[in-house]
Design a protein around this motif. Structure first.
Motif, PDB file in Angstrom:
ATOM      1  N   ARG A 227      52.411  79.423  27.479  1.00 30.48           N
ATOM      2  CA  ARG A 227      52.552  78.080  27.506  1.00 30.48           C
ATOM      3  C   ARG A 227      52.397  76.569  28.230  1.00 30.48           C
ATOM      4  O   ARG A 227      51.994  75.804  27.144  1.00 30.48           O
ATOM      5  CB  ARG A 227      53.358  78.470  28.684  1.00 30.48           C
ATOM      6  N   SER A 230      50.177  75.074  24.798  1.00 31.75           N
ATOM      7  CA  SER A 230      51.377  74.504  24.121  1.00 31.75           C
ATOM      8  C   SER A 230      51.386  72.663  25.586  1.00 31.75           C
ATOM      9  O   SER A 230      51.972  71.688  24.763  1.00 31.75           O
ATOM     10  CB  SER A 230      52.378  75.214  24.193  1.00 31.75           C
ATOM     11  N   MET A 231      51.517  72.674  26.598  1.00 37.53           N
ATOM     12  CA  MET A 231      51.692  71.807  26.855  1.00 37.53           C
ATOM     13  C   MET A 231      49.494  71.571  26.978  1.00 37.53           C
ATOM     14  O   MET A 231      50.124  69.786  26.693  1.00 37.53           O
ATOM     15  CB  MET A 231      51.852  72.380  28.873  1.00 37.53           C
TER      16      MET A 231
END
Lengths: 432, 559
Positions: A227, A230-231
């Protein structure tokens, strides 16, 4: 102000001075306390776009340059925990947790009200989506974004990106915590986590609760890491706001909320669009308005210059609705009164020029001083004696009597002083 | 032996205002290498309490005898830093300010390296000058406790009354025979509904009866000399001349209404101005079946770009008047933007709409055309030309600057804006003061204003003017011209002729004709020092030597 007795020429006023928990005479404003204070609070001055500490100064150049403890947020004062960090680091010994509110009694001949205004809360206008759409901000929030000492140091980062940044920051903290835990376990057992996870997934881990926890922890870590990647990827591809829209008369000239014109917002929007363009020449702005009220010296010329030199487009038309696309861009729907078409257009950021409304304490103050308010809730004045309230000896200047711009407020402040001075002049001359 | 020069340099980040665009750390390092510099400190905000305390501490602990701050503009912050030096026991004129915000970080936002280099040059120059600075003492002078108010309209009368009520003697000079100014030509005032002439008369009566006001009507100010605290005024009425002294002056000379010759077929009969319409109301001679008003007649156009602020409200007020007098009369207002700012004005706008006044927006590139019996206008929402019946066309014309403004600006040595209105000292911080000390402005002389605004400004100007009057003593900065070499002065008077402030005079001394400086009047502009071929005059803190040293420092290649 808590109590008023007497009459013009001789008022007795009781004022409550709130405890700031810092001795004003000792504090040097050095800021060591705020640097070390462990409590973060949402920064109201920066329109909630950034954080400050529980011991704080409202803004850097605030006068007096003395810190204040936000008692409700403070660990020591508000939450009954042991802290005392600020008192420890303050070399001036200015922190005073025992400070109490005090009452000051004043004998005065005249009273001047300069209690200002508040900005309208646009979240009551559902069609503008202020509380739903990240990249719809108020003019004052935008002012903070533009400010060199604001939360973005003057860069036009979009609130959606700022939120993402905060998320990344939090994920990073969590990531570190998990990494630490996992590597401790790896050290303890002398095995890599990947081995444990593999065994766990194939069901070959056995009954050990300890190992099961480790496996779960390692799985969480890898999910969070994904995550996080991707952020950060999204963050890297994010760009600053360049296509801006300003919507005028948000809460003003609107029969649902306030009938009046807030007077300064047209020029405020033009100014913000100009500054944004100065900051980044690629910025273009559209100002949506009914009338563009540029009525002071040089204002019309400034407006025209904005159009010629700062990529400002003035659109005559009231915006009907703001929606949001999948990239978190606000989309504006409006009818152009010039082209006679309903159109929609996508922007990077929308700024709402919100109305100037009476400050929250106005009606209480009016009751205390027995003053009339006008139909809009501002202190009522006489057009031919423009600083006079309904009570002799009490004067009002600036936006407490209605919306106005800075030059008019400054001029009025002098005028109110003139009125008050006339009242106290005989007494002053008697004193010599 | 002269004291050894010890300079402290304080470099300000101004948050990120400076530090965000130039390399402040590098500037601080660089400052350490400059001659006579013994102490350097970088501050987040030098003007903050902590920054100020750091300067004070450094003066005491490091024995500094010169201070240089490299930060923002001396216009706002030099007095603060000078005060800081004084509080720490250092003569305030041993301070030099370098503006690396306006001149570096602001103008070179996109050029970090060049901006930083320029800041180094400026700091080097400031340090070079600081080494040669000498202590100065401020100058004090008594105030003449009287005031001159120029103009007897609502602004002038209000200002005069406010000062007189405080106990100051006021000379009120009005060019016309009667007090009242523009109000005398109006019918009603909005939103109070008061009769304009009656209101003017009531104020005029207060003025006439006031023991502290000396009223001079049909009088013009011919000459003004002197300076704050000591202005000498010559006023003329017919053949008589009168001289008196005042400490302060308020300019309330108003504005004039543009006669729109050549615009929209103006003829003073079927096509008239708003003022002429009000004249019809007052004579009870108004009669028309259909009225069309055209806004911005002669305003917001190429030759006169500004918005005259009040004409929309005048049109709204008069449209309502028509509807009240004659409800059947059609009133159409052709406008570009309705400038009904604020609470009261917007309310009047709403009332006009409720009463059936029709508002039609027009585009300046396709303005309305006034024809026989009708006005045609391109209606934007309908997308076609409309013919509007009109037996009376009323033009909303702007106020334009008073015809005497240029003459008055020369008398007072104050500035006008590009439209010849009087220009205030600072648009936001000093809206009622001129840049020249002791002179103030209000009302239409400054910019078109409603009666409410004019009254408010007049009271404010009186308040500003009363500050030096109340103090009684003027303190002036000593950065003024000084006769440094009396023997060199030949009394030629060239400097006297060129001084824009009347701050120099020729006097007879034992040594013959010599120039004498009136320090309170001097603004330190330096024209005299630059003119004097004998180098007899010099400006304190801007001596030839100091500026020469600054120039040399500028030309030095960076180390």
């Amino acid at each position: 102000m808590e109590q008023v007795a007497g009459d013009v020429g001789s008022f007795q006023v009781k004022v409550r001075k709130k405890a700031r928990y810092v001795n004003e005479n000792l504090c040097t404003g050095c800021g060591a306390c705020a640097e070390k204070c462990p409590t973060m609070v949402v920064d109201v001055f920066n329109a909630g776009l950034g954080n400050r500490k529980a011991i704080y100064k409202y803004f850097p150049q605030g006068i007096p340059s003395v810190f204040t403890i936000d008692a409700t947020a403070c660990r020591q004062l508000g939450q009954g925990k042991k802290c005392g960090v600020c008192a420890k680091v303050c070399q001036a010994g200015a922190i005073d947790y025992e400070q109490k509110d005090t009452t000051v009694e004043l004998d005065v001949g005249a009273v001047v009200l300069a209690t200002g205004y508040e900005v309208f809360d646009p979240s009551v206008i559902p069609e503008y989506g202020y509380d739903r759409i990240a990249n719809v901000v108020t003019a004052l929030e935008f002012e903070r974004l533009l400010s060199a000492s604001g939360p973005t140091a003057g860069h036009l980062d979009r609130p959606s990106e700022l939120a993402l940044e905060r998320e990344i920051e939090e994920a990073q903290k969590e990531l570190k915590k998990l990494q630490r835990q996992v590597s401790q376990l790896e050290e303890k057992h002398g095995k890599p986590s990947s081995e444990i996870v593999r065994q766990f997934q194939s069901g070959g881990l056995g009954e050990s609760e300890d190992l099961r926890k480790w496996a779960l922890l390692a799985q969480d870590l890898s999910a969070l890491d994904g995550r996080f990647q991707s952020m950060t990827h999204r963050k890297a591809s994010a760009s600053a706001a360049r296509k801006l829209a300003f919507i005028q008369c948000v809460g003003s000239r609107d029969f649902r909320f306030n009938r009046f014109c807030s007077s300064y917002c047209c020029m405020h929007s033009v100014k913000e669009a100009m500054i944004a363009h100065e900051h980044d020449n690629g910025v273009s702005s559209s100002i949506f308005c009914m009338d563009l009220r540029a009525v002071g010296r040089g204002f019309e010329e400034y407006k025209l210059r904005g159009g010629k030199q700062a990529n400002i487009r003035y659109v005559r038309g009231r915006v009907a609705e703001i929606t949001e696309d999948e990239a978190q861009n606000p989309v504006i729907w409006y009818e152009s009164t010039v082209s006679r078409q309903v159109v929609h257009e996508t922007f990077d950021l929308v700024v709402l020029a919100t109305a100037c409304v009476p400050s929250a304490g106005t009606s209480d103050l009016a009751r205390l001083l027995r003053l009339e308010l006008d139909e809009n809730g501002f202190f009522k004045t006489d057009p031919l004696a423009p600083l006079n309230t309904s009570r002799p000896g009490v004067f009002v200047c600036g936006c407490a009597q209605g919306p106005m711009d800075i030059p008019e407020s400054v001029a009025q402040a002098s005028s109110a002083a003139a009125r008050a001075a006339e009242i106290v002049a005989p007494a002053r001359q008697a004193v010599g | 032996m002269a004291e050894k020069i010890r300079i402290g340099v304080f470099v300000c980040d101004c948050g990120s205002n400076i530090a965000g665009y130039v390399d402040v750390k590098e500037l601080a390092e660089y400052s350490r290498t400059l001659p006579n510099v013994v102490y350097v400190k970088e501050n987040l905000y030098t003007c903050s309490e902590s920054g100020i305390n750091e300067i004070k501490a450094a003066i005491r602990q490091q024995n500094l005898n010169r201070v240089v701050v490299a930060s923002c503009t001396p216009r706002t912050h030099e007095p603060l830093f000078r005060g800081t030096c004084e509080e720490a026991g250092l003569n305030p004129y041993l301070f030099e300010m370098v503006n690396i915000r306006d001149q570096c970080s602001w103008v070179h936002m996109q050029e970090r390296e060049e901006g930083t280099n320029k800041a180094k040059d400026l700091i080097r120059m400031g340090v070079a000058k600081a080494a040669l600075l000498e202590p100065q003492e401020s100058i004090k002078s008594e105030m003449d406790p009287n005031a001159l108010v120029m103009g007897g309209g609502i602004s002038g009368m209000t200002a005069a009354l406010a000062l007189a009520n405080r106990g100051y003697q006021v000379f009120l000079v009005e060019k016309q025979a009667q007090l009242g100014g523009l109000l005398l030509k109006l019918d009603k005032l909005a939103p109070s509904g008061a009769d304009a002439a009656a209101f003017a008369a009531s104020q005029a009566e207060l003025v006439q009866k006031h023991p502290k006001i000396r009223l001079m009507t049909s009088t013009e100010v011919r000459e003004i000399s002197g300076y704050i605290g000591h202005f000498k005024v010559t006023a003329a009425s017919g053949g008589n001349r009168d001289q008196f002294g005042v400490g302060v002056i308020i300019v309330a000379t108003g504005a004039q209404v543009l006669k729109p010759h050549g615009l929209f077929g103006y003829n003073g009969k079927r096509v008239i101005t708003q003022l002429e319409l009000e004249d019809l109301f007052r004579k009870d001679a108004f009669s028309a079946g259909n009225v069309v008003m055209i806004q911005c007649a002669g305003a917001r156009i190429e030759e006169r770009k500004y918005c005259s602020r009040i004409c929309c409200m005048v049109a709204l007020k008069n449209a309502i008047q028509i509807k009240e007098r004659s409800p059947g009369t059609g009133v159409r207002i052709l406008y570009r933007d309705i400038q009904a700012y604020g609470t009261e004005n917007e309310e009047i706008y709403r009332r006009a709409r409720e009463m059936g006044v029709i508002f039609i927006n027009y585009d300046v590139s396709n303005p309305p055309k006034v024809e026989e019996e009708k006005v045609t206008v391109a209606h934007q929402l309908l997308g076609r030309e409309l013919d509007l019946p009109a037996d009376l066309v009323v033009l909303s014309t702007p106020l334009v600057a008073g015809e005497d403004n240029e003459a008055i600006s020369k008398l007072l040595r104050v500035s006008l804006d590009e439209n010849k209105f009087f220009l205030e000292g600072h648009v936001k911080l000093k809206p009622l003061d001129f840049a020249t000390d002791g002179v103030y402005l209000c009302g239409n002389a400054h910019y078109p204003a409603t009666v409410r605004e004019a009254i408010s400004q007049a009271l404010g100007a009186a308040s500003r003017a009363s500050i030096p009057l109340a103090k009684g003593v003027m303190t002036v900065e000593p950065i003024v011209s000084t006769l440094v070499d009396e023997d060199a002065c030949r009394g030629c008077g060239l400097c006297v002729a060129l001084c824009p402030y009347g701050a120099l005079e020729i006097v007879r001394t034992e040594k013959g004709r010599k120039v004498r400086v009136i320090p309170v009047a001097c603004k330190g502009c330096g024209v005299c020092a630059a003119t004097c071929y004998q180098h007899a005059l010099s400006i304190n803190s801007y001596t030839d030597e100091q500026i020469g040293e600054q120039i040399s420092a500028c030309l030095e290649a960076q180390g």
